[in-house]
Design a protein around this motif. Structure first.
Motif, PDB file in Angstrom:
ATOM      1  N   GLY A  47       0.780  -1.248   0.000  1.00 43.59           N
ATOM      2  CA  GLY A  47       0.000   0.000   0.000  1.00 43.59           C
ATOM      3  C   GLY A  47       0.797   1.276   0.000  1.00 43.59           C
ATOM      4  N   GLY A  48       2.107   1.201  -0.255  1.00 44.15           N
ATOM      5  CA  GLY A  48       2.932   2.417  -0.329  1.00 44.15           C
ATOM      6  C   GLY A  48       3.922   2.528   0.812  1.00 44.15           C
ATOM      7  N   TRP A  49       3.897   3.658   1.530  1.00 42.36           N
ATOM      8  CA  TRP A  49       4.846   3.904   2.618  1.00 42.36           C
ATOM      9  C   TRP A  49       4.481   3.062   3.824  1.00 42.36           C
ATOM     10  CZ3 TRP A  49       9.147   6.115   1.275  1.00 42.36           C
ATOM     11  CH2 TRP A  49       9.162   6.996   0.197  1.00 42.36           C
ATOM     12  N   ILE A  50       5.463   2.331   4.325  1.00 40.03           N
ATOM     13  CA  ILE A  50       5.259   1.453   5.473  1.00 40.03           C
ATOM     14  C   ILE A  50       6.487   1.550   6.375  1.00 40.03           C
ATOM     15  CG2 ILE A  50       6.178  -0.550   4.201  1.00 40.03           C
ATOM     16  CD1 ILE A  50       4.230  -2.332   5.799  1.00 40.03           C
ATOM     17  N   GLU A  51       6.267   1.463   7.688  1.00 38.38           N
ATOM     18  CA  GLU A  51       7.409   1.485   8.610  1.00 38.38           C
ATOM     19  C   GLU A  51       8.261   0.249   8.363  1.00 38.38           C
ATOM     20  OE1 GLU A  51       7.266   2.923  12.630  1.00 38.38           O
ATOM     21  OE2 GLU A  51       5.188   3.586  12.318  1.00 38.38           O
ATOM     22  N   TYR A  52       9.566   0.450   8.323  1.00 38.86           N
ATOM     23  CA  TYR A  52      10.498  -0.623   7.969  1.00 38.86           C
ATOM     24  C   TYR A  52      10.298  -1.859   8.851  1.00 38.86           C
ATOM     25  CZ  TYR A  52      14.741  -2.552   5.896  1.00 38.86           C
ATOM     26  OH  TYR A  52      15.613  -3.345   5.193  1.00 38.86           O
ATOM     27  N   GLU A  53      10.157  -1.630  10.138  1.00 44.08           N
ATOM     28  CA  GLU A  53       9.980  -2.720  11.109  1.00 44.08           C
ATOM     29  C   GLU A  53       8.696  -3.511  10.819  1.00 44.08           C
ATOM     30  OE1 GLU A  53       9.465  -2.673  15.775  1.00 44.08           O
ATOM     31  OE2 GLU A  53      11.322  -1.645  15.199  1.00 44.08           O
ATOM     32  N   GLN A  54       7.643  -2.767  10.484  1.00 43.93           N
ATOM     33  CA  GLN A  54       6.363  -3.391  10.159  1.00 43.93           C
ATOM     34  C   GLN A  54       6.475  -4.230   8.882  1.00 43.93           C
ATOM     35  OE1 GLN A  54       3.658  -3.415  12.068  1.00 43.93           O
ATOM     36  NE2 GLN A  54       2.522  -4.646  10.601  1.00 43.93           N
ATOM     37  N   TRP A  55       7.224  -3.684   7.910  1.00 49.50           N
ATOM     38  CA  TRP A  55       7.435  -4.395   6.642  1.00 49.50           C
ATOM     39  C   TRP A  55       8.159  -5.725   6.879  1.00 49.50           C
ATOM     40  CZ3 TRP A  55      12.355  -5.149   4.205  1.00 49.50           C
ATOM     41  CH2 TRP A  55      12.272  -5.794   2.964  1.00 49.50           C
ATOM     42  N   VAL A  56       9.175  -5.712   7.758  1.00 53.49           N
ATOM     43  CA  VAL A  56       9.922  -6.938   8.084  1.00 53.49           C
ATOM     44  C   VAL A  56       8.981  -7.963   8.715  1.00 53.49           C
ATOM     45  CG1 VAL A  56      11.760  -7.919   9.535  1.00 53.49           C
ATOM     46  CG2 VAL A  56      12.161  -5.788   8.291  1.00 53.49           C
ATOM     47  N   LYS A  57       8.129  -7.505   9.643  1.00 52.18           N
ATOM     48  CA  LYS A  57       7.166  -8.404  10.304  1.00 52.18           C
ATOM     49  C   LYS A  57       6.197  -9.009   9.295  1.00 52.18           C
ATOM     50  CE  LYS A  57       7.119  -6.193  14.848  1.00 52.18           C
ATOM     51  NZ  LYS A  57       6.379  -5.271  15.738  1.00 52.18           N
ATOM     52  N   GLU A  58       5.657  -8.148   8.429  1.00 55.31           N
ATOM     53  CA  GLU A  58       4.700  -8.604   7.420  1.00 55.31           C
ATOM     54  C   GLU A  58       5.347  -9.589   6.441  1.00 55.31           C
ATOM     55  OE1 GLU A  58       1.424  -7.961   7.061  1.00 55.31           O
ATOM     56  OE2 GLU A  58       1.311  -6.643   8.799  1.00 55.31           O
ATOM     57  N   LYS A  59       6.576  -9.296   6.080  1.00 53.67           N
ATOM     58  CA  LYS A  59       7.331 -10.142   5.149  1.00 53.67           C
ATOM     59  C   LYS A  59       7.552 -11.532   5.751  1.00 53.67           C
ATOM     60  CE  LYS A  59      11.681  -9.968   2.612  1.00 53.67           C
ATOM     61  NZ  LYS A  59      13.000  -9.333   2.617  1.00 53.67           N
ATOM     62  N   ASN A  60       7.967 -11.566   7.024  1.00 53.25           N
ATOM     63  CA  ASN A  60       8.197 -12.834   7.727  1.00 53.25           C
ATOM     64  C   ASN A  60       6.898 -13.623   7.900  1.00 53.25           C
ATOM     65  OD1 ASN A  60      10.928 -12.321   7.932  1.00 53.25           O
ATOM     66  ND2 ASN A  60      10.774 -11.404   9.958  1.00 53.25           N
ATOM     67  N   LYS A  61       5.818 -12.882   8.163  1.00 55.97           N
ATOM     68  CA  LYS A  61       4.501 -13.505   8.328  1.00 55.97           C
ATOM     69  C   LYS A  61       4.081 -14.186   7.023  1.00 55.97           C
ATOM     70  CE  LYS A  61      -0.215 -12.236   9.616  1.00 55.97           C
ATOM     71  NZ  LYS A  61      -1.112 -11.078   9.835  1.00 55.97           N
ATOM     72  N   ARG A  62       4.294 -13.493   5.917  1.00 57.82           N
ATOM     73  CA  ARG A  62       3.932 -14.051   4.605  1.00 57.82           C
ATOM     74  C   ARG A  62       4.774 -15.283   4.271  1.00 57.82           C
ATOM     75  NH1 ARG A  62       2.515  -9.383   0.098  1.00 57.82           N
ATOM     76  NH2 ARG A  62       0.866  -8.363   1.279  1.00 57.82           N
ATOM     77  N   LYS A  63       6.044 -15.219   4.661  1.00 60.47           N
ATOM     78  CA  LYS A  63       6.937 -16.371   4.423  1.00 60.47           C
ATOM     79  C   LYS A  63       6.438 -17.599   5.164  1.00 60.47           C
ATOM     80  CE  LYS A  63      11.463 -14.395   3.332  1.00 60.47           C
ATOM     81  NZ  LYS A  63      12.815 -14.135   3.869  1.00 60.47           N
ATOM     82  N   LYS A  64       6.041 -17.404   6.440  1.00 63.50           N
ATOM     83  CA  LYS A  64       5.528 -18.511   7.259  1.00 63.50           C
ATOM     84  C   LYS A  64       4.260 -19.088   6.668  1.00 63.50           C
ATOM     85  CE  LYS A  64       7.452 -17.107  11.708  1.00 63.50           C
ATOM     86  NZ  LYS A  64       7.148 -16.532  13.043  1.00 63.50           N
ATOM     87  N   GLU A  65       3.380 -18.196   6.201  1.00 62.82           N
ATOM     88  CA  GLU A  65       2.122 -18.640   5.600  1.00 62.82           C
ATOM     89  C   GLU A  65       2.358 -19.428   4.309  1.00 62.82           C
ATOM     90  OE1 GLU A  65      -0.092 -15.011   5.224  1.00 62.82           O
ATOM     91  OE2 GLU A  65      -0.670 -14.994   7.340  1.00 62.82           O
ATOM     92  N   THR A  66       3.358 -18.993   3.547  1.00 68.14           N
ATOM     93  CA  THR A  66       3.709 -19.672   2.288  1.00 68.14           C
ATOM     94  C   THR A  66       4.244 -21.059   2.569  1.00 68.14           C
ATOM     95  OG1 THR A  66       4.254 -17.517   1.344  1.00 68.14           O
ATOM     96  CG2 THR A  66       4.992 -19.416   0.119  1.00 68.14           C
ATOM     97  N   LYS A  67       5.085 -21.173   3.628  1.00 70.38           N
ATOM     98  CA  LYS A  67       5.657 -22.464   4.004  1.00 70.38           C
ATOM     99  C   LYS A  67       4.571 -23.448   4.459  1.00 70.38           C
ATOM    100  CE  LYS A  67      10.366 -21.179   5.226  1.00 70.38           C
ATOM    101  NZ  LYS A  67      11.322 -20.981   6.342  1.00 70.38           N
ATOM    102  N   LYS A  68       3.589 -22.938   5.230  1.00 70.79           N
ATOM    103  CA  LYS A  68       2.499 -23.777   5.722  1.00 70.79           C
ATOM    104  C   LYS A  68       1.650 -24.333   4.577  1.00 70.79           C
ATOM    105  CE  LYS A  68       1.889 -21.815  10.329  1.00 70.79           C
ATOM    106  NZ  LYS A  68       1.018 -20.972  11.175  1.00 70.79           N
ATOM    107  N   SER A  69       1.390 -23.470   3.593  1.00 66.61           N
ATOM    108  CA  SER A  69       0.553 -23.901   2.474  1.00 66.61           C
ATOM    109  C   SER A  69       1.377 -24.702   1.463  1.00 66.61           C
ATOM    110  CB  SER A  69      -0.092 -22.703   1.796  1.00 66.61           C
ATOM    111  OG  SER A  69       0.897 -21.806   1.335  1.00 66.61           O
TER     112      SER A  69
END
Length: 200
Positions: free
Chosen positions: A178-200
């Motif tokens: 969605g555009g500008w995101i806090e770096y720390e939040q982006w890292v969390k979201e990125k890791n969350k997506r990675k975990k979800e991808t691994k599960k599926s």
């Protein structure tokens, strides 16, 4: 409508053909540089900005040690396209009355210079990208980052310790988030997506 010429050039070291994008007599190393030129040209024609210079995006120039391209908008030199884009974002916010104002390159002394055993130690200075004045009266310090270096991590900790009343936001631009995101939040979201991808 201006025509875009696409040329190919071959280097001696690499036998691979490289595309060169040409518009208004300027040559760009990639399509990204060309798109950015067109964007700024439109903003200039609309009167949103006063001037710009993209010499560092041309074929003859090389990137900085961190891979960033220096860009000049309204006679202000920005260290990266990311920083320049946040300047444009803040200009829009100010014009729409969403913020009071902003300053460029606010400077903070994190540690004064000192002498020990006849040896002089230089001060540690931190220069952020922007100081933003919100409508609420709150002041936010903003740094735009594509990558966080170990050096910056240390300065960030020192800044937080020395300036408990100031809020430092480290921002990254990610279109898919969605555009500008806090770096720390982006890292969390990125890791969350990675975990979800691994599960599926």
């Amino acid at each position: 409508m201006a025509r875009i010429a696409v040329k190919t050039s071959t280097t001696a070291k690499r036998k691979k053909e490289k595309k060169v994008y040409e518009l208004d007599g300027l040559n760009f190393k990639n399509n990204e540089g060309l798109k950015y030129y067109k964007k700024l040209k439109t903003l200039l024609e609309d009167g949103f900005i006063r001037s710009f210079n993209l010499d560092t995006l041309s074929v003859a120039q090389s990137k900085s040690k961190y891979g960033a391209n220096k860009i000049v908008i309204d006679d202000i030199k920005f260290d990266s396209m990311l920083e320049a884009n946040y300047y444009l974002y803040l200009l829009k916010q100010k014009n729409e009355g969403l913020i009071l104002n902003f300053d460029l390159k606010p400077s903070f002394i994190l540690q004064p210079s000192f002498k020990k055993n006849e040896k002089k130690f230089h001060q540690i200075k931190y220069i952020a990208d922007f100081k933003v004045f919100l409508l609420t009266g709150e002041i936010i310090i903003v740094d735009t980052k594509g990558v966080i270096t170990p050096d910056f991590k240390i300065k960030q900790k020192l800044f937080e310790y020395k300036n408990p009343d100031l809020s430092l936001k480290v921002l990254k631009y990610v279109e898919s988030y969605g555009g500008w995101i806090e770096y720390e939040q982006w890292v969390k979201e990125k890791n969350k997506r990675k975990k979800e991808t691994k599960k599926s």
